[in-house]
Motif scaffolding. Structure first.
Motif, PDB file in Angstrom:
ATOM      1  N   THR A   1       0.499  -0.903   0.070  1.00 41.15           N
ATOM      2  CA  THR A   1      -0.067   0.180   0.261  1.00 41.15           C
ATOM      3  C   THR A   1       0.918   1.435   0.101  1.00 41.15           C
ATOM      4  OG1 THR A   1      -1.859  -0.999   1.137  1.00 41.15           O
ATOM      5  CG2 THR A   1      -1.713   1.005   1.034  1.00 41.15           C
TER       6      THR A   1
ATOM      7  N   TYR B   1      -8.212   3.668  -1.791  1.00 37.92           N
ATOM      8  CA  TYR B   1      -7.563   4.913  -1.808  1.00 37.92           C
ATOM      9  C   TYR B   1      -8.914   5.797  -1.531  1.00 37.92           C
ATOM     10  CZ  TYR B   1      -3.504   2.124  -3.074  1.00 37.92           C
ATOM     11  OH  TYR B   1      -2.288   1.642  -3.254  1.00 37.92           O
TER      12      TYR B   1
ATOM     13  N   GLY C   1       0.788   2.863  -3.434  1.00 39.96           N
ATOM     14  CA  GLY C   1       0.338   4.334  -3.138  1.00 39.96           C
ATOM     15  C   GLY C   1       1.325   5.853  -3.121  1.00 39.96           C
TER      16      GLY C   1
ATOM     17  N   VAL D   1      -2.063   6.492   2.066  1.00 33.57           N
ATOM     18  CA  VAL D   1      -0.380   6.046   1.760  1.00 33.57           C
ATOM     19  C   VAL D   1       0.435   7.000   2.713  1.00 33.57           C
ATOM     20  CG1 VAL D   1       1.253   6.377  -0.160  1.00 33.57           C
ATOM     21  CG2 VAL D   1      -1.315   5.972  -0.723  1.00 33.57           C
TER      22      VAL D   1
ATOM     23  N   VAL E   1      -7.643  -2.766  -1.269  1.00 37.46           N
ATOM     24  CA  VAL E   1      -7.249  -1.023  -0.620  1.00 37.46           C
ATOM     25  C   VAL E   1      -8.206   0.056  -0.847  1.00 37.46           C
ATOM     26  CG1 VAL E   1      -5.083   0.446  -0.287  1.00 37.46           C
ATOM     27  CG2 VAL E   1      -4.350  -1.670  -0.174  1.00 37.46           C
TER      28      VAL E   1
ATOM     29  N   PRO F   1      -1.232  -4.151  -4.368  1.00 36.50           N
ATOM     30  CA  PRO F   1      -1.761  -4.456  -3.348  1.00 36.50           C
ATOM     31  C   PRO F   1      -3.314  -4.710  -3.377  1.00 36.50           C
ATOM     32  CG  PRO F   1      -1.339  -1.824  -2.899  1.00 36.50           C
ATOM     33  CD  PRO F   1      -0.683  -2.832  -4.340  1.00 36.50           C
TER      34      PRO F   1
END
Length: 134
Positions: free
Chosen positions: A15, A64, A19, A75, A62, A59
């Motif tokens: 992540t 976001y 990210g 992140v 996740v 990932p």
């Protein structure tokens, strides 16, 4: 060297790193976000050592969020958490992870013609600050 990482630990590392590339892509949206993401992804999948084995996959699952601010809220703390985790388990791998993320954001920023945009430069600074907060 192998790390004793749980699935959650691996997700945190993925992540954080993937990210960071997503944040750079969002910051470079005026140029070519696809090129930014491509160059950053190549850097991540070129990582070596135990960190390299973890970062070979992006990932999954996740969330976001819908904005760059939402993405940063996920992140940036993950970057700090990843560094803390690795510093506790294997300081050399913490350095490897940090260097890998820095290379990824530098590769992302270089996709622009000339100098990186001020937006990308500021995002890179925020990512580096999060890495160094641990």
């Amino acid at each position: 060297m192998s790390l004793a990482l749980t699935d959650q630990d691996k997700l945190t590392l993925r992540t954080a790193a993937w990210g960071a590339v997503s944040l750079m892509s969002a910051a470079g949206a005026a140029g070519s976000p696809h090129k930014v993401a491509t160059h950053g992804s190549i850097a991540l999948t070129s990582a070596t050592g135990p960190v390299g084995h973890v970062l070979t996959k992006a990932p999954k699952g996740v969330k976001y969020g819908k904005s760059v601010a939402d993405l940063a809220d996920v992140v940036l703390p993950a970057l700090t958490a990843a560094m803390s985790l690795l510093k506790q388990q294997a300081p050399a791998e913490a350095d490897n992870f940090r260097n890998t993320v820095i290379v990824a954001i530098e590769a992302s920023a270089r996709t622009q013609n000339g100098e990186p945009s001020p937006t990308m430069t500021e995002m890179a600074r925020k990512i580096t600050t999060a890495l160094d907060a641990a």
